[in-house]
Scaffold this active site. Structure first.
Site, PDB file in Angstrom:
ATOM      1  CB  SER A  70      -0.976  -0.051   1.178  1.00  0.00           C
ATOM      2  OG  SER A  70      -2.047   0.844   0.998  1.00  0.00           O
ATOM      3  CG  ASP A 200      -4.523  -2.006   0.599  1.00  0.00           C
ATOM      4  OD1 ASP A 200      -3.623  -2.627   1.202  1.00  0.00           O
ATOM      5  OD2 ASP A 200      -4.589  -0.763   0.577  1.00  0.00           O
TER       6      ASP A 200
END
Length: 339
Positions: A70, A200
């Site tokens: 991320s 993610d």
């Protein structure tokens, strides 16, 4: 409008700066692992600013493998392409608040896509200057997808290995940052023509240290005693309190807190496993907890004043472990660079 430039406006890598040390190879294999955490990556940048200053060397020249999830994926990718920490901080200051200000998933994802394209352009995983791992999550089959730069990191299928699966860095980073439900899914197309639905990387490894160590031991074939790991989190903070008179703000914040709690549980679980499975590998973990009410924040933060405070806390966290960090990752000797 998001305030982010058109995708054609690619940010160039600035000229080399003041970092002049040249560290000779000493047989150690150094890993830098960077957690996910959205805007809280400013804390990470505070830590890395001090690490870079201590080494007096661009981080891509010192670390053999850099993993990121991320926000950590953004930072790891930029470091691997030759950016220095102050340059990355400038990019974060300019662009990250613009992404986080958007409320709707479609607009937030568009802003993230424009940011990734603006910064990375058409850079490929063949362009990196050191080993890299970018963690995303396959939505359909619920498994990690790790974008790597070198066949040396492959755990199998060496003959068909393609750096980053043929996906460019911008798309891989966007996938790693696509924190559903606040961002939309990211679909990528590999060089084999496979279309893969990604979200993610924090859903499988918000702290990617275990994956990095696995590469070092089982793919690169490094001995445990030769591996050194610096694992950097984003800090732990009190949860912000909403204006309870605004039902939308309450509902939105509760959703943010739930996702943040999920990612934090993942982070702590991965660290606990690392400490059990690889306790013999020299590792320094930096991820301090700040419990004062004024430190309340979350991964959607866009107030630059508060984000600057996170960066300051990161620098202070480094200071608290400076001797330990130096003993772990510094070379035995340093050769000043000619010129």
């Amino acid at each position: 409008m998001t305030g982010i430039p058109d995708a054609e406006t690619i940010v160039p890598i600035p000229d080399p700066s003041r970092l002049t040390a040249d560290h000779p190879k000493d047989g150690k294999y150094r890993i830098l692992s960077l957690d996910g955490g959205g805007a809280k990556g400013f804390y990470t940048l505070g830590v890395l600013h001090e690490v870079e200053a201590m080494l007096n060397c661009p981080l891509h020249k010192h670390f053999d493998l850099i993993y990121g999830t991320s926000t950590g994926a953004i930072i790891a990718s930029l470091i691997s392409l030759g950016y220095e920490v102050n340059q990355i901080h400038d990019l974060y200051t300019k662009y990250v608040p613009e992404v986080m200000k958007e409320k709707m998933p479609a607009k937030k994802s568009l802003a993230l896509a424009n940011l990734a394209q603006t910064i990375f352009g058409d850079k490929q995983f063949t362009d990196v200057k050191t080993g890299i791992g970018i963690v995303a999550t396959k939505w359909v089959i619920e498994r990690p997808m790790i974008f790597k730069g070198s066949v040396v990191q492959a755990h199998g299928r060496l003959g068909s290995f393609i750096p980053g699966f043929g996906v460019n860095i911008a798309d891989a980073v966007q996938a790693s940052c696509s924190a559903v439900p606040f961002f939309e899914h990211k679909k990528v197309t590999t060089s084999a023509g496979d279309i893969i639905d990604l979200i993610d990387g924090g859903y499988c490894a918000n702290n990617p240290t275990l994956y990095a160590i696995a590469d070092a031991i089982h793919a690169v074939n490094k001995a445990r005693e030769d591996i050194r790991v610096l694992s950097v989190g984003v800090g732990v903070y009190p949860e912000p309190k909403p204006d309870w008179k605004m039902w939308f703000a309450k509902r939105y914040l509760v959703s943010v807190q739930l996702l943040q709690k999920t990612l934090e549980i993942n982070t702590q679980s991965m660290e606990q496993l690392r400490a059990i499975l690889f306790k013999d590998i020299q590792t320094v973990r930096i991820n301090d907890t700040f419990d004062k009410p004024e430190m309340a924040t979350d991964f959607m933060e866009y107030d630059l004043t508060k984000l600057n405070v996170l960066r300051q806390r990161g620098r202070e966290s480094f200071a608290a472990k400076e001797a330990e960090i130096k003993a772990c990752i510094s070379p035995l000797q340093t050769i000043p660079s000619a010129g």
